[in-house]
Scaffold this active site. Sequence first.
Site, PDB file in Angstrom:
ATOM      1  N   ASN A  84       0.827  -1.191   0.000  1.00 52.61           N
ATOM      2  CA  ASN A  84       0.000   0.000   0.000  1.00 52.61           C
ATOM      3  C   ASN A  84       0.873   1.257   0.000  1.00 52.61           C
ATOM      4  OD1 ASN A  84      -2.353   1.635   0.259  1.00 52.61           O
ATOM      5  ND2 ASN A  84      -3.339   0.019   1.428  1.00 52.61           N
ATOM      6  N   HIS A 114      23.440   0.596  12.042  1.00 48.38           N
ATOM      7  CA  HIS A 114      24.670   1.315  12.363  1.00 48.38           C
ATOM      8  C   HIS A 114      25.314   0.711  13.606  1.00 48.38           C
ATOM      9  CE1 HIS A 114      23.527   4.406   9.466  1.00 48.38           C
ATOM     10  NE2 HIS A 114      22.305   4.232   9.921  1.00 48.38           N
ATOM     11  N   GLY A 141      -0.447  -1.574   8.615  1.00 51.15           N
ATOM     12  CA  GLY A 141      -0.001  -0.210   8.386  1.00 51.15           C
ATOM     13  C   GLY A 141       0.935   0.291   9.469  1.00 51.15           C
ATOM     14  N   SER A 159      -0.813  -3.537  12.905  1.00 52.13           N
ATOM     15  CA  SER A 159      -0.464  -2.150  12.605  1.00 52.13           C
ATOM     16  C   SER A 159       0.364  -1.554  13.731  1.00 52.13           C
ATOM     17  CB  SER A 159      -1.729  -1.315  12.434  1.00 52.13           C
ATOM     18  OG  SER A 159      -2.439  -1.749  11.304  1.00 52.13           O
ATOM     19  N   THR A 164      11.473  -6.804  16.065  1.00 51.66           N
ATOM     20  CA  THR A 164      12.900  -6.753  16.375  1.00 51.66           C
ATOM     21  C   THR A 164      13.544  -8.133  16.413  1.00 51.66           C
ATOM     22  OG1 THR A 164      12.471  -6.804  18.748  1.00 51.66           O
ATOM     23  CG2 THR A 164      12.618  -4.620  17.707  1.00 51.66           C
ATOM     24  N   LYS A 182      -1.334 -14.078  19.550  1.00 50.78           N
ATOM     25  CA  LYS A 182      -2.338 -15.073  19.155  1.00 50.78           C
ATOM     26  C   LYS A 182      -1.673 -16.128  18.291  1.00 50.78           C
ATOM     27  CE  LYS A 182      -7.008 -15.324  17.376  1.00 50.78           C
ATOM     28  NZ  LYS A 182      -8.152 -14.552  16.940  1.00 50.78           N
TER      29      LYS A 182
END
Length: 188
Positions: A84, A114, A141, A159, A164, A182
């Site tokens: 999107n 970095h 999103g 969203s 990580t 879940k």
Amino acid sequence: MDSEKEKMLNGDLYDADTPELLSERERARKLTRRYNRTMADDAEEQRDLLEELFGSLGEECYVEPPFRCDYGYNIHVDEDFYANFDCVILDECRVDIGRNCLIGPGAHIYTATHPLDADERITGQEYAKPVTISDNVWIGGQAVLNPGVTVGDNVVVASGAVVTEDVPDDVVVQGNPATVVKNLEATQ
């Protein structure tokens, strides 16, 4: 001795400001600028530009403009892909996206990172880690996938989630950092 590009692709510290890498980023900028100016009904031109930009592109793939990336050639997309508006992929290393994947608006995928050590970081050198998104994944999103993560099959990344660590198959993850909320196998 490896070139700076080879170091980048291998995940080693490298200097991103070499003429070769600067030129390749400028190429990607030109292609994404052209892509982002295409008309919604010009699917053929959009497809041609994505084929020129991406390392590989499966059938039935669409990216809503605007789209941004650093190099493009490190992005490999399988069939039935949709991204999107405002998707950003920093592709210093390989980004593999499997079949039947959806990416929500404003989602970001990062391979660039970095050094943690300040003295090393201020030299301007950086490094990258590949990202893998398996089959049948929906990334919501404004979610962020950080360098080096693998997202398993059939995953939903909610969203705003910040991924990580690797995500196992058949789960929903949310939050910052993203955690499993879940198990989808139990609901099938």
